[in-house]
Design a protein around this motif. Structure first.
Motif, PDB file in Angstrom:
ATOM      1  N   TYR A   1      62.204  42.987  49.952  1.00  0.00           N
ATOM      2  CA  TYR A   1      61.584  43.774  48.975  1.00  0.00           C
ATOM      3  C   TYR A   1      62.388  44.478  47.850  1.00  0.00           C
ATOM      4  O   TYR A   1      63.428  44.970  48.289  1.00  0.00           O
ATOM      5  N   VAL A   2      62.135  43.834  46.615  1.00  0.00           N
ATOM      6  CA  VAL A   2      63.227  44.093  45.416  1.00  0.00           C
ATOM      7  C   VAL A   2      62.395  44.929  44.626  1.00  0.00           C
ATOM      8  O   VAL A   2      61.473  44.516  44.068  1.00  0.00           O
ATOM      9  N   THR A   3      63.041  45.821  44.084  1.00  0.00           N
ATOM     10  CA  THR A   3      62.324  46.805  43.132  1.00  0.00           C
ATOM     11  C   THR A   3      62.858  46.596  41.587  1.00  0.00           C
ATOM     12  O   THR A   3      64.194  46.491  41.454  1.00  0.00           O
ATOM     13  N   LYS A   4      62.216  46.930  40.366  1.00  0.00           N
ATOM     14  CA  LYS A   4      62.606  46.882  39.322  1.00  0.00           C
ATOM     15  C   LYS A   4      63.259  48.315  38.623  1.00  0.00           C
ATOM     16  O   LYS A   4      62.896  49.099  39.151  1.00  0.00           O
ATOM     17  N   PRO A   5      64.321  48.158  38.014  1.00  0.00           N
ATOM     18  CA  PRO A   5      65.004  47.094  37.493  1.00  0.00           C
ATOM     19  C   PRO A   5      65.714  46.328  38.643  1.00  0.00           C
ATOM     20  O   PRO A   5      66.168  47.210  39.532  1.00  0.00           O
ATOM     21  N   PHE A   6      66.048  45.146  38.327  1.00  0.00           N
ATOM     22  CA  PHE A   6      67.003  44.447  39.297  1.00  0.00           C
ATOM     23  C   PHE A   6      67.790  43.669  38.565  1.00  0.00           C
ATOM     24  O   PHE A   6      67.754  43.243  37.232  1.00  0.00           O
ATOM     25  N   HIS A   7      69.065  43.300  39.122  1.00  0.00           N
ATOM     26  CA  HIS A   7      69.954  42.218  38.472  1.00  0.00           C
ATOM     27  C   HIS A   7      69.624  40.903  39.132  1.00  0.00           C
ATOM     28  O   HIS A   7      69.539  40.519  40.184  1.00  0.00           O
ATOM     29  N   ILE A   8      69.398  40.053  38.020  1.00  0.00           N
ATOM     30  CA  ILE A   8      69.019  38.522  38.318  1.00  0.00           C
ATOM     31  C   ILE A   8      69.805  37.892  39.361  1.00  0.00           C
ATOM     32  O   ILE A   8      69.153  37.159  40.352  1.00  0.00           O
ATOM     33  N   HIS A   9      70.936  37.940  39.056  1.00  0.00           N
ATOM     34  CA  HIS A   9      71.762  37.444  40.130  1.00  0.00           C
ATOM     35  C   HIS A   9      71.683  38.098  41.688  1.00  0.00           C
ATOM     36  O   HIS A   9      71.711  37.006  42.653  1.00  0.00           O
ATOM     37  N   GLU A  10      71.387  39.280  41.944  1.00  0.00           N
ATOM     38  CA  GLU A  10      71.194  39.834  43.288  1.00  0.00           C
ATOM     39  C   GLU A  10      69.938  39.070  43.714  1.00  0.00           C
ATOM     40  O   GLU A  10      69.865  38.826  44.911  1.00  0.00           O
ATOM     41  N   LEU A  11      68.868  39.039  42.817  1.00  0.00           N
ATOM     42  CA  LEU A  11      67.540  38.708  43.133  1.00  0.00           C
ATOM     43  C   LEU A  11      67.782  36.961  43.673  1.00  0.00           C
ATOM     44  O   LEU A  11      67.146  36.756  44.573  1.00  0.00           O
ATOM     45  N   GLU A  12      68.557  36.229  43.004  1.00  0.00           N
ATOM     46  CA  GLU A  12      68.893  35.015  42.995  1.00  0.00           C
ATOM     47  C   GLU A  12      69.510  34.916  44.468  1.00  0.00           C
ATOM     48  O   GLU A  12      69.214  34.028  45.400  1.00  0.00           O
ATOM     49  N   ALA A  13      70.393  35.776  44.928  1.00  0.00           N
ATOM     50  CA  ALA A  13      71.026  35.596  46.171  1.00  0.00           C
ATOM     51  C   ALA A  13      70.189  36.039  47.333  1.00  0.00           C
ATOM     52  O   ALA A  13      70.135  35.435  48.311  1.00  0.00           O
TER      53      ALA A  13
END
Length: 175
Positions: free
Chosen positions: A43-55
């Protein structure tokens, strides 16, 4: 655009065990808990860092390829409690109990490690495959344990299976 993320997650989970990441602006503790209860793997909330989402996506895909999804075959038994992963079934004292995906994952993990005590951080990492974030998931494990007790214990206020080890964490043991 006509379906909210929670409904989409529920619908997908009814048909498949494909990994699901909810990406949303809804960041309340109840929203996060609800997402995991519906079967989300992250579960990822905005705003997020794209590199964290990718990981996070890469970690979920590694677990999926490693066989976490549907590969478990061993039925876990603790006393009169049986947790059968292939059919996603839980039987307590001869009665089948319905669990959310989140509850099932936690119960299965504990049942495959009877007598071992796990702190919240370890449970969160082992069951959901991500790091515990203080202040965010603080009560996620506690709520899940409480709901499990309501479903599997004869007297939830005096648990026989799901035990709290004060100041440490939780364990499951045979009554």
């Amino acid at each position: 655009p006509y379906l909210d993320g929670f409904t989409a997650c529920r619908t997908i989970r009814e048909e498949s065990d494909v990994p699901i990441v909810i990406l949303t602006a809804r960041d309340g503790p109840d929203d996060v808990l609800h997402g995991f209860e519906l079967g989300a793997d992250d579960y990822v909330t905005k705003p997020f860092h794209i590199h964290e989402l990718e990981a996070r996506v890469q970690a979920i895909l590694r677990r999926a390829e490693g066989g976490r999804f549907r590969a478990r075959s061993r039925t876990a038994r603790v006393g009169a409690l049986e947790v059968e992963p292939r059919g996603h079934r839980v039987v307590v004292r001869g009665e089948e109990v319905q669990l959310t995906p989140m509850e099932f994952e936690l119960l299965y993990f504990l049942a495959t490690h009877p007598g071992e005590v796990f702190d919240r951080e370890t449970l969160f990492r082992q069951v959901w495959g991500r790091e515990y974030e203080y202040g965010r998931e603080t009560n996620l494990i506690d709520v899940c344990v409480r709901r499990l007790r309501e479903k599997i214990e004869q007297k939830p206020s005096q648990p026989e299976y799901l035990r709290t080890v004060r100041g440490v964490g939780y364990k499951i043991e045979s009554p």
